[in-house]
Design a protein around this motif. Structure first.
Motif, short mmCIF file in Angstrom:
data_model
loop_
_atom_site.label_atom_id
_atom_site.label_comp_id
_atom_site.label_asym_id
_atom_site.label_seq_id
_atom_site.Cartn_x
_atom_site.Cartn_y
_atom_site.Cartn_z
N UNK A 86 54.27 62.17 73.01
CA UNK A 86 54.87 60.89 73.05
C UNK A 86 55.79 61.05 72.08
N UNK A 87 56.19 61.60 71.75
CA UNK A 87 56.78 62.08 69.94
C UNK A 87 57.98 62.59 70.62
N UNK A 88 57.61 64.06 70.77
CA UNK A 88 58.94 64.61 71.07
C UNK A 88 58.90 65.06 72.64
N UNK A 89 58.06 65.23 73.84
CA UNK A 89 58.56 64.92 74.84
C UNK A 89 57.22 66.47 75.76
N UNK A 90 56.92 67.02 73.80
CA UNK A 90 55.85 68.34 74.62
C UNK A 90 55.14 68.44 73.31
N UNK A 91 54.14 69.36 73.71
CA UNK A 91 52.96 68.97 72.94
C UNK A 91 53.67 70.32 72.18
N UNK A 92 54.12 70.32 71.48
CA UNK A 92 53.90 71.17 70.14
C UNK A 92 52.63 70.77 69.19
N UNK A 95 55.35 72.29 62.19
CA UNK A 95 56.26 70.94 61.84
C UNK A 95 57.66 71.07 63.03
N UNK A 96 57.41 70.12 63.94
CA UNK A 96 58.31 70.60 65.06
C UNK A 96 59.72 69.38 64.67
N UNK A 115 63.63 70.89 71.88
CA UNK A 115 63.03 71.92 72.49
C UNK A 115 62.57 73.40 72.49
N UNK A 116 64.05 73.69 72.99
CA UNK A 116 64.35 75.34 72.88
C UNK A 116 63.97 75.93 71.06
N UNK A 117 64.36 75.39 70.27
CA UNK A 117 63.83 75.39 69.16
C UNK A 117 62.69 75.99 68.85
N UNK A 118 61.17 74.72 69.20
CA UNK A 118 60.28 74.97 68.71
C UNK A 118 59.71 75.79 70.16
N UNK A 119 59.95 76.36 71.54
CA UNK A 119 59.44 76.79 72.72
C UNK A 119 58.66 77.76 71.98
N UNK A 120 58.50 77.99 70.73
CA UNK A 120 57.23 79.32 69.63
C UNK A 120 55.66 78.32 69.54
N UNK A 121 56.33 76.99 69.82
CA UNK A 121 55.07 76.22 69.26
C UNK A 121 54.33 75.16 70.25
N UNK A 149 52.40 82.56 60.83
CA UNK A 149 53.85 83.74 61.31
C UNK A 149 55.15 83.53 61.33
N UNK A 150 55.28 82.15 61.97
CA UNK A 150 56.38 81.44 62.53
C UNK A 150 57.26 81.65 61.49
N UNK A 151 58.38 82.72 61.94
CA UNK A 151 59.66 82.39 60.84
C UNK A 151 59.75 81.33 60.20
N UNK A 152 60.55 81.26 59.25
CA UNK A 152 60.51 79.68 57.57
C UNK A 152 62.17 79.67 58.64
N UNK A 153 62.72 80.26 59.41
CA UNK A 153 63.98 79.75 59.71
C UNK A 153 64.36 78.50 60.72
N UNK A 154 63.05 79.03 61.41
CA UNK A 154 63.06 77.67 62.52
C UNK A 154 62.00 76.46 61.78
N UNK A 155 61.93 76.10 61.63
CA UNK A 155 61.10 74.83 60.55
C UNK A 155 62.20 74.12 59.71
N UNK A 156 62.49 72.85 60.61
CA UNK A 156 64.41 72.37 60.07
C UNK A 156 63.94 70.64 60.06
#
Lengths: 86, 109
Positions: free
Chosen positions: B40-46, B51-52, B56-62, B102-109
């Motif tokens: 509902x919030x982002x348009x994809x099931x993060x 933390x999404x 969508x591109x940045x969050x593709x891994x989650x 495991x997720x790289x911290x630089x993806x967390x914004x």
């Protein structure tokens, strides 16, 4: 408890482990400050993220600070130990 | 879609692949509610446990099931959220531990 440690929980509103961590603190009658980072935006969010990264470079949730100790994830035994109730 | 429907839909897709829902159904339902909330919030099931960013591109891994589920279930018997687990995990044949991120911290914004 006179010397109750200062406790802060960095959580997400949708995360099961975050909810369990807070439930555990509630059950142990610990007062704590908590923030749901996914509900923040803008500068407020960035400021809190900096705080989390300082405590936990992986920036995962929940990150729990109990006094000087930092516990990453819902680790019941470690949380209780840090609270001195294990 | 409600939580029960999502549960059945995902179960029918994931179980044949060897990924089982955590036997704690209440816990699973909470996470599935989080997935629906994120949809509902982002348009994809993060992933509800991460933390999404809303990008969508940045969050593709989650996007659940995340890119880390496979190595996490292999190594720990559970994904980061403890949503998907192995048969052995559900049968308590292996210890239940907090799965490190495991997720790289630089993806967390």
């Amino acid at each position: 408890m006179a010397d109750e440690p200062d406790v802060k929980v960095y959580a997400l509103s949708t995360c099961g482990h975050c909810k369990n961590a807070k439930k555990l603190l509630d059950e142990c009658n610990v007062s704590y400050d908590s923030v749901e980072v996914d509900l923040l935006s803008g500068d407020q969010r960035q400021a809190i993220l900096e705080e989390v990264k300082e405590l936990n470079p992986r920036c995962s949730f929940p990150t729990i600070r109990i006094g000087e100790k930092v516990i990453v994830g819902y680790k019941e035994d470690e949380i209780k130990e840090a609270l001195g109730i294990s | 879609m409600n939580v029960e429907e999502l549960y059945e839909k995902l179960r029918s897709i994931q179980e044949p692949k060897g990924y089982y829902f955590n036997k704690d159904k209440g816990f699973v339902y909470e996470l599935l509610r989080g997935l629906l909330e994120n949809k509902e919030r982002y348009g994809y099931m993060a992933c509800p446990c991460r933390l999404a960013s809303g990008d969508r591109e940045n969050d593709a891994d989650i996007v659940c099931p995340c890119a880390y589920r496979e190595p996490d279930v292999r190594e720990y018997g559970a994904c980061f959220c403890h949503l998907y687990v192995s048969k052995d995990w559900n049968e308590d044949k292996i210890p239940h531990v907090a799965v490190p991120e495991r997720r790289p911290p630089e993806k967390i914004k």
